[in-house]
Design a protein around this motif. Structure first.
Motif, PDB file in Angstrom:
ATOM      1  N   ALA A 165     -20.047 -17.585 -27.176  1.00 13.57           N
ATOM      2  CA  ALA A 165     -20.735 -18.648 -27.919  1.00 13.57           C
ATOM      3  C   ALA A 165     -19.863 -19.894 -28.014  1.00 13.57           C
ATOM      4  O   ALA A 165     -20.343 -21.024 -27.848  1.00 13.57           O
ATOM      5  CB  ALA A 165     -21.118 -18.158 -29.317  1.00 13.57           C
ATOM      6  N   LYS A 166     -18.573 -19.696 -28.287  1.00 16.21           N
ATOM      7  CA  LYS A 166     -17.677 -20.857 -28.380  1.00 16.21           C
ATOM      8  C   LYS A 166     -17.519 -21.537 -27.024  1.00 16.21           C
ATOM      9  O   LYS A 166     -17.559 -22.768 -26.910  1.00 16.21           O
ATOM     10  CB  LYS A 166     -16.311 -20.421 -28.920  1.00 16.21           C
ATOM     11  N   LEU A 167     -17.333 -20.760 -25.966  1.00 19.55           N
ATOM     12  CA  LEU A 167     -17.189 -21.355 -24.643  1.00 19.55           C
ATOM     13  C   LEU A 167     -18.479 -22.034 -24.200  1.00 19.55           C
ATOM     14  O   LEU A 167     -18.443 -23.121 -23.605  1.00 19.55           O
ATOM     15  CB  LEU A 167     -16.780 -20.282 -23.631  1.00 19.55           C
ATOM     16  N   PHE A 168     -19.622 -21.415 -24.490  1.00 21.19           N
ATOM     17  CA  PHE A 168     -20.900 -22.041 -24.146  1.00 21.19           C
ATOM     18  C   PHE A 168     -21.064 -23.377 -24.882  1.00 21.19           C
ATOM     19  O   PHE A 168     -21.580 -24.345 -24.316  1.00 21.19           O
ATOM     20  CB  PHE A 168     -22.063 -21.121 -24.521  1.00 21.19           C
ATOM     21  N   THR A 169     -20.641 -23.421 -26.129  1.00 19.38           N
ATOM     22  CA  THR A 169     -20.791 -24.647 -26.927  1.00 19.38           C
ATOM     23  C   THR A 169     -20.060 -25.810 -26.277  1.00 19.38           C
ATOM     24  O   THR A 169     -20.643 -26.897 -26.077  1.00 19.38           O
ATOM     25  CB  THR A 169     -20.244 -24.422 -28.345  1.00 19.38           C
ATOM     26  N   ASN A 170     -18.786 -25.633 -25.972  1.00 16.76           N
ATOM     27  CA  ASN A 170     -18.012 -26.735 -25.389  1.00 16.76           C
ATOM     28  C   ASN A 170     -18.433 -27.040 -23.959  1.00 16.76           C
ATOM     29  O   ASN A 170     -18.456 -28.205 -23.539  1.00 16.76           O
ATOM     30  CB  ASN A 170     -16.519 -26.406 -25.450  1.00 16.76           C
ATOM     31  N   THR A 171     -18.779 -26.008 -23.208  1.00 12.99           N
ATOM     32  CA  THR A 171     -19.186 -26.232 -21.825  1.00 12.99           C
ATOM     33  C   THR A 171     -20.516 -26.969 -21.764  1.00 12.99           C
ATOM     34  O   THR A 171     -20.720 -27.834 -20.896  1.00 12.99           O
ATOM     35  CB  THR A 171     -19.280 -24.891 -21.076  1.00 12.99           C
TER      36      THR A 171
END
Length: 401
Positions: free
Chosen positions: A207-213
């Motif tokens: 979820a965190k990586l998807f958010t920034n990406t």
């Protein structure tokens, strides 16, 4: 779980002198918790204890003064403080090396070095972005060594400059392996907000990586649109504003500009590594965003003999109203221009760690062409007699390059 009163502090923030840790520590302290910051940087610790900020962050100074005066916050370089709080919040992130590969061992190694300081009953909260699977590695580290501590992953999602709003306004994602540990983490973050979102650790990591990406990809789309329009002598921002007017499905289309900083690019590359380097969309976004400085220079070369000109860059931080130069594309632009132009002059009203910066007046007086590197508000009323390359459309003049 060990009772809270057995610990002198409610929370210790490991790495708490930085952009993620300090706002969080102050936020917890402002809600009545007793908080300790542990950081290896003595200068940052001294600065915090003196009631000053080691970096810019809106609204942080006022709260820092309040919690220091109320004896609810302290800072130290003594790592033994890690064993003196019920909640140990770790803001050590996952770095990406020069080959764009994440180091999934960085966080476990750091905790391995300090785990002897921990005490039974503590809750260890991983707060910075981690490579998927790192939370599981940390759990295994403690389990293999018989350490009776709980582990949670609760990623931060704040934007620099807005931390003291978003820590209280945004939902907090909490994840842990069991409902009981998730509830411990949720109880901690309910001091900041009642809006808690629970996930499994692997879900939260993605979820965190998807958010920034997702943000990085959106900026890349905008920058690609800018290049397309600009190549045909058209102003992308005029088009963007027109198509978004009273049209809700286009309201989130960003303006063009340097997509940089310490998170978006790095986290996109972490996600690419997680996908076995088959993340075509992420790599394409990287090529567009990282290629924008060279594109601007190439366009200038079609209009001028740069080898005879002095180019001034206005703003060296990675974003407007910031003093943070980490991964700033203004410095990439500078390196390219230093090879192709006669001279490159740089200025920034906020950056204090670059001795090469000049006063704005000197850069304006000596430059043949100006490029806005960071959209600081003070440049909005800029009056210049030379061309200003304004990819951000900060001046609102509808210029192309």
């Amino acid at each position: 779980m060990t009772e809270t009163q057995e610990f002198p502090f409610d929370v210790v923030v490991v790495g708490g002198g930085g952009h993620v840790g300090l706002p969080l520590a102050v936020a917890f302290a402002s809600r009545g918790l007793h908080v300790a910051i542990y950081d290896i940087n003595q200068a940052s610790v001294d600065t915090i204890l003196a009631g000053e900020l080691p970096f810019m962050e809106n609204g942080l100074k006022e709260l820092l003064d309040t919690v220091l005066e109320g004896n609810r916050l302290t800072a130290t370089t003594d790592n033994t403080v890690m064993g003196q709080a019920e909640h140990v919040v770790v803001v050590i992130g996952t770095p990406v090396d020069e080959h764009l590969n994440p180091d999934p061992h960085a966080v476990p190694k750091a905790l391995e070095a300090g785990r002897h300081l921990l005490r039974p009953g503590q809750l260890v909260v991983l707060r910075s972005t981690v490579y998927p699977g790192v939370t599981k590695r940390v759990e295994k580290l403690f389990a293999d060594n018989g350490d009776k501590v709980d582990v949670a992953f609760c990623p931060e999602r704040i934007a620099e400059g807005k931390a003291m709003e978003e820590l209280f306004d945004l939902p907090q994602i909490v994840s842990a392996r069991t409902p009981a540990v998730r509830e411990r983490a949720a109880a901690l973050f309910r001091h900041l907000t009642d809006s808690i979102v629970e996930l499994e650790p692997e879900e939260a990591e993605l979820a965190k990586l998807f958010t920034n990406t997702w943000r990085y990809i959106k900026f890349a789309a905008a920058n690609q649109f800018y290049v397309m329009a600009n190549d045909h002598g058209l102003d992308y921002d005029v088009i963007r504003k027109a198509l978004a007017q009273d049209y809700p499905r286009a309201k989130d289309m960003p303006g063009a500009g340097f997509a940089a900083g310490p998170c978006l690019f790095k986290d996109t590359m972490q996600l690419a590594a997680f996908a076995d380097n088959s993340f075509v969309l992420g790599h394409s976004a990287m090529l567009v965003n990282e290629g924008l400085p060279l594109y601007l220079v190439s366009r200038l070369e079609k209009k001028y003999r740069l080898e005879n000109l002095t180019i001034g860059i206005l703003g060296m931080a990675f974003k407007g109203e910031s003093d943070d130069i980490r991964s700033s594309l203004s410095y990439k632009l500078k390196r390219i221009l230093q090879f192709r132009a006669a001279r490159v002059l740089t200025t920034d009203p906020y950056v204090t760690v670059d001795d090469s910066l000049l006063p704005l007046e000197d850069v304006l007086e000596q430059s043949d062409v100006l490029v806005i590197g960071a959209p600081h508000r003070q440049y909005q009323n800029l009056s210049a007699s030379v061309e200003v390359v304004d990819v951000w459309n900060l001046l609102g003049k509808g210029t192309t390059v």
